[in-house]
Design a protein around this motif. Structure first.
Motif, PDB file in Angstrom:
ATOM      1  N   LYS A  94       4.067  15.972 -24.358  1.00  0.00           N
ATOM      2  CA  LYS A  94       5.291  16.235 -23.602  1.00  0.00           C
ATOM      3  C   LYS A  94       4.962  16.559 -22.152  1.00  0.00           C
ATOM      4  N   LEU A  95       5.958  16.347 -21.309  1.00  0.00           N
ATOM      5  CA  LEU A  95       5.833  16.660 -19.889  1.00  0.00           C
ATOM      6  C   LEU A  95       6.264  18.112 -19.727  1.00  0.00           C
ATOM      7  N   ALA A  96       5.306  18.992 -19.464  1.00  0.00           N
ATOM      8  CA  ALA A  96       5.575  20.430 -19.515  1.00  0.00           C
ATOM      9  C   ALA A  96       5.905  21.034 -18.167  1.00  0.00           C
ATOM     10  N   ALA A  97       5.494  20.381 -17.068  1.00  0.00           N
ATOM     11  CA  ALA A  97       5.719  20.968 -15.748  1.00  0.00           C
ATOM     12  C   ALA A  97       5.702  19.894 -14.676  1.00  0.00           C
ATOM     13  N   ILE A  98       6.459  20.155 -13.620  1.00  0.00           N
ATOM     14  CA  ILE A  98       6.458  19.318 -12.425  1.00  0.00           C
ATOM     15  C   ILE A  98       6.084  20.224 -11.254  1.00  0.00           C
ATOM     16  N   THR A  99       5.033  19.876 -10.538  1.00  0.00           N
ATOM     17  CA  THR A  99       4.608  20.732  -9.424  1.00  0.00           C
ATOM     18  C   THR A  99       5.542  20.578  -8.229  1.00  0.00           C
ATOM     19  N   LYS A 100       5.487  21.517  -7.315  1.00  0.00           N
ATOM     20  CA  LYS A 100       6.335  21.500  -6.125  1.00  0.00           C
ATOM     21  C   LYS A 100       6.122  20.201  -5.360  1.00  0.00           C
ATOM     22  N   ARG A 101       7.224  19.537  -5.087  1.00  0.00           N
ATOM     23  CA  ARG A 101       7.172  18.225  -4.443  1.00  0.00           C
ATOM     24  C   ARG A 101       6.718  18.342  -2.996  1.00  0.00           C
ATOM     25  N   ASP A 102       5.869  17.394  -2.594  1.00  0.00           N
ATOM     26  CA  ASP A 102       5.395  17.297  -1.223  1.00  0.00           C
ATOM     27  C   ASP A 102       6.254  16.263  -0.489  1.00  0.00           C
ATOM     28  N   ASP A 103       5.769  15.738   0.622  1.00  0.00           N
ATOM     29  CA  ASP A 103       6.492  14.753   1.427  1.00  0.00           C
ATOM     30  C   ASP A 103       6.629  13.448   0.649  1.00  0.00           C
ATOM     31  N   VAL A 104       7.868  13.001   0.429  1.00  0.00           N
ATOM     32  CA  VAL A 104       8.114  11.834  -0.428  1.00  0.00           C
ATOM     33  C   VAL A 104       7.998  10.501   0.306  1.00  0.00           C
ATOM     34  N   ARG A 105       7.833  10.517   1.612  1.00  0.00           N
ATOM     35  CA  ARG A 105       7.916   9.281   2.387  1.00  0.00           C
ATOM     36  C   ARG A 105       6.725   8.353   2.176  1.00  0.00           C
ATOM     37  N   ASP A 106       6.941   7.072   2.467  1.00  0.00           N
ATOM     38  CA  ASP A 106       5.854   6.108   2.601  1.00  0.00           C
ATOM     39  C   ASP A 106       5.331   6.191   4.027  1.00  0.00           C
ATOM     40  N   THR A 154     -10.412   1.719  -0.683  1.00  0.00           N
ATOM     41  CA  THR A 154     -10.550   0.259  -0.732  1.00  0.00           C
ATOM     42  C   THR A 154      -9.457  -0.400   0.093  1.00  0.00           C
ATOM     43  N   ARG A 155      -8.239   0.086  -0.032  1.00  0.00           N
ATOM     44  CA  ARG A 155      -7.124  -0.479   0.715  1.00  0.00           C
ATOM     45  C   ARG A 155      -7.305  -0.280   2.223  1.00  0.00           C
ATOM     46  N   LEU A 156      -7.773   0.896   2.594  1.00  0.00           N
ATOM     47  CA  LEU A 156      -7.999   1.161   4.023  1.00  0.00           C
ATOM     48  C   LEU A 156      -9.129   0.293   4.576  1.00  0.00           C
ATOM     49  N   ARG A 157     -10.139   0.030   3.761  1.00  0.00           N
ATOM     50  CA  ARG A 157     -11.229  -0.834   4.210  1.00  0.00           C
ATOM     51  C   ARG A 157     -10.738  -2.264   4.429  1.00  0.00           C
ATOM     52  N   LYS A 158      -9.888  -2.741   3.534  1.00  0.00           N
ATOM     53  CA  LYS A 158      -9.334  -4.092   3.692  1.00  0.00           C
ATOM     54  C   LYS A 158      -8.486  -4.183   4.960  1.00  0.00           C
ATOM     55  N   LEU A 159      -7.768  -3.112   5.270  1.00  0.00           N
ATOM     56  CA  LEU A 159      -6.983  -3.085   6.509  1.00  0.00           C
ATOM     57  C   LEU A 159      -7.913  -3.118   7.718  1.00  0.00           C
ATOM     58  N   ALA A 160      -8.951  -2.303   7.694  1.00  0.00           N
ATOM     59  CA  ALA A 160      -9.902  -2.248   8.815  1.00  0.00           C
ATOM     60  C   ALA A 160     -10.637  -3.573   8.998  1.00  0.00           C
ATOM     61  N   ASP A 161     -10.866  -4.288   7.885  1.00  0.00           N
ATOM     62  CA  ASP A 161     -11.575  -5.577   7.950  1.00  0.00           C
ATOM     63  C   ASP A 161     -10.684  -6.720   8.441  1.00  0.00           C
ATOM     64  N   GLY A 162      -9.416  -6.428   8.688  1.00  0.00           N
ATOM     65  CA  GLY A 162      -8.519  -7.440   9.236  1.00  0.00           C
ATOM     66  C   GLY A 162      -7.848  -8.336   8.225  1.00  0.00           C
ATOM     67  N   GLU A 163      -7.902  -7.968   6.932  1.00  0.00           N
ATOM     68  CA  GLU A 163      -7.224  -8.774   5.916  1.00  0.00           C
ATOM     69  C   GLU A 163      -5.700  -8.644   6.021  1.00  0.00           C
ATOM     70  N   TYR A 164      -5.250  -7.560   6.636  1.00  0.00           N
ATOM     71  CA  TYR A 164      -3.825  -7.286   6.783  1.00  0.00           C
ATOM     72  C   TYR A 164      -3.548  -6.808   8.206  1.00  0.00           C
ATOM     73  N   ASP A 165      -2.349  -7.103   8.708  1.00  0.00           N
ATOM     74  CA  ASP A 165      -1.910  -6.524   9.980  1.00  0.00           C
ATOM     75  C   ASP A 165      -1.449  -5.086   9.778  1.00  0.00           C
ATOM     76  N   ALA A 166      -0.946  -4.796   8.593  1.00  0.00           N
ATOM     77  CA  ALA A 166      -0.487  -3.451   8.259  1.00  0.00           C
ATOM     78  C   ALA A 166      -0.444  -3.318   6.749  1.00  0.00           C
ATOM     79  N   ILE A 167      -0.488  -2.085   6.264  1.00  0.00           N
ATOM     80  CA  ILE A 167      -0.279  -1.823   4.839  1.00  0.00           C
ATOM     81  C   ILE A 167       0.672  -0.633   4.723  1.00  0.00           C
ATOM     82  N   ILE A 168       1.308  -0.513   3.566  1.00  0.00           N
ATOM     83  CA  ILE A 168       2.210   0.605   3.292  1.00  0.00           C
ATOM     84  C   ILE A 168       1.675   1.375   2.088  1.00  0.00           C
TER      85      ILE A 168
END
Length: 320
Positions: A94-106, A154-168
């Motif tokens: 069972k899900l017994a607890a939910i911790t205090k929520r942090d910043d929900v944004r992307d 890994t995702r940040l490395r792919k961004l730094a390597d130029g595979e993407y213009d941006a990531i979310i």
């Protein structure tokens, strides 16, 4: 009598370990005489990195192996990113607890561009989330969305390597790992523009169904975050949603009031249904189900069936 030893099950990624260490630290403050250990487990979602999650199928891609260990007696408690926890849990857990929520944004991350508006036509943006894909396309249908898997580094490395213009990514993960300063442009995206998924920025504490473990876990629960989580998870459950469909749902709880906003739609952003509800906090427990019913009446289930048929059909970006 307090338990002498508690075993926490967790995934082994850097972010998952941060979360588990955080929970361990909080419990050690409350139960200083209890020994706490980790059981580190590799989940299906961590093993299959060559496909979008939407195409792997099934529920519990980041929880099933952990739950199997708990049910076999190998751990008492698990720490999850709540957004990864299915709305239905196996018998005996069972899900017994939910911790205090942090910043929900992307958060928008790029080495060359300041924000989504600044991206040139045809820019390559990385995400595996169908929700983010839907929202990005509704704002910028000219963008090329490319699959992005792997842990945060890994995702940040792919961004730094130029595979993407941006990531979310989720802002909270970058914040917790202290990685925001590592990217030249890191701009949080207003949740008015990009409604987050159910459970984002809270930890879900799943336990074996044991009264003593429950008493320990419940000391981690934040009532407002737990109410928000119930509303969001009820909404997803009523729509029978999964990672195969784009669903955004966020409940904001303050001292007296709850506001919940939701979107469902097609991954290509051409059709999006958005609704909101507001209620006094004392009468808000069923708000997620009520909002789901309103959206179902307006065709949400049919829209999501079409979305699932589209799944994640990755387009070929011109420069790749």
């Amino acid at each position: 009598m307090t338990m002498e030893k508690l075993i926490i099950a967790t995934r082994g990624s850097q972010l998952a370990m941060w979360q588990a260490e955080y929970v361990k630290s909080e419990l050690e403050k409350k139960f200083p005489d209890m020994s706490i250990e980790f059981s580190v487990i590799t989940a299906t979602g961590d093993k299959i990195l060559d496909k979008p999650l939407a195409l792997i199928g099934g529920k519990g891609l980041f929880t099933k192996e952990i739950e199997d260990v708990m049910l076999s007696g190998g751990a008492h408690l698990a720490v999850h990113s709540l957004k990864d926890v299915p709305t239905e849990l196996p018998s005996g857990l069972k899900l017994a607890a939910i911790t205090k929520r942090d910043d929900v944004r992307d958060v928008f991350l790029s080495h060359k561009y300041k924000n989504i508006e600044d991206l040139p036509e045809g820019a390559v943006v990385g995400t595996t989330s169908l929700r983010r894909q839907m929202q990005l396309r509704s704002m910028r249908p000219d963008l090329c969305i490319k699959n992005l898997r792997g842990n945060v580094n890994t995702r940040l490395r792919k961004l730094a390597d130029g595979e993407y213009d941006a990531i979310i990514l989720a802002y909270v993960g970058m914040k917790r790992l202290g990685l925001l300063e590592s990217v030249p442009f890191a701009e949080p995206i207003s949740d008015d523009i990009m409604i987050p998924p159910s459970g984002q920025a809270s930890l879900g504490i799943e336990i074996i169904d044991d009264p003593e473990v429950a008493k320990i876990a419940e000391t981690l629960n934040d009532p407002n975050s737990a109410l928000a989580a119930k509303i969001e998870r009820d909404f997803v459950s009523r729509l029978e949603g999964s990672c195969q469909v784009p669903i955004a749902i966020n409940a904001k709880v303050d001292d007296d009031n709850v506001v919940v906003r939701a979107q469902v739609g097609l991954p290509d952003g051409t059709e999006i249904l958005e609704e909101s509800l507001e209620a006094d906090k004392n009468s808000a427990e069923d708000l997620g189900s009520k909002l789901a019913d309103i959206m179902i009446e307006k065709g949400a289930k049919e829209l999501l069936a079409r979305a699932e048929a589209m799944a994640f059909k990755e387009e070929r970006c011109e420069r790749f």
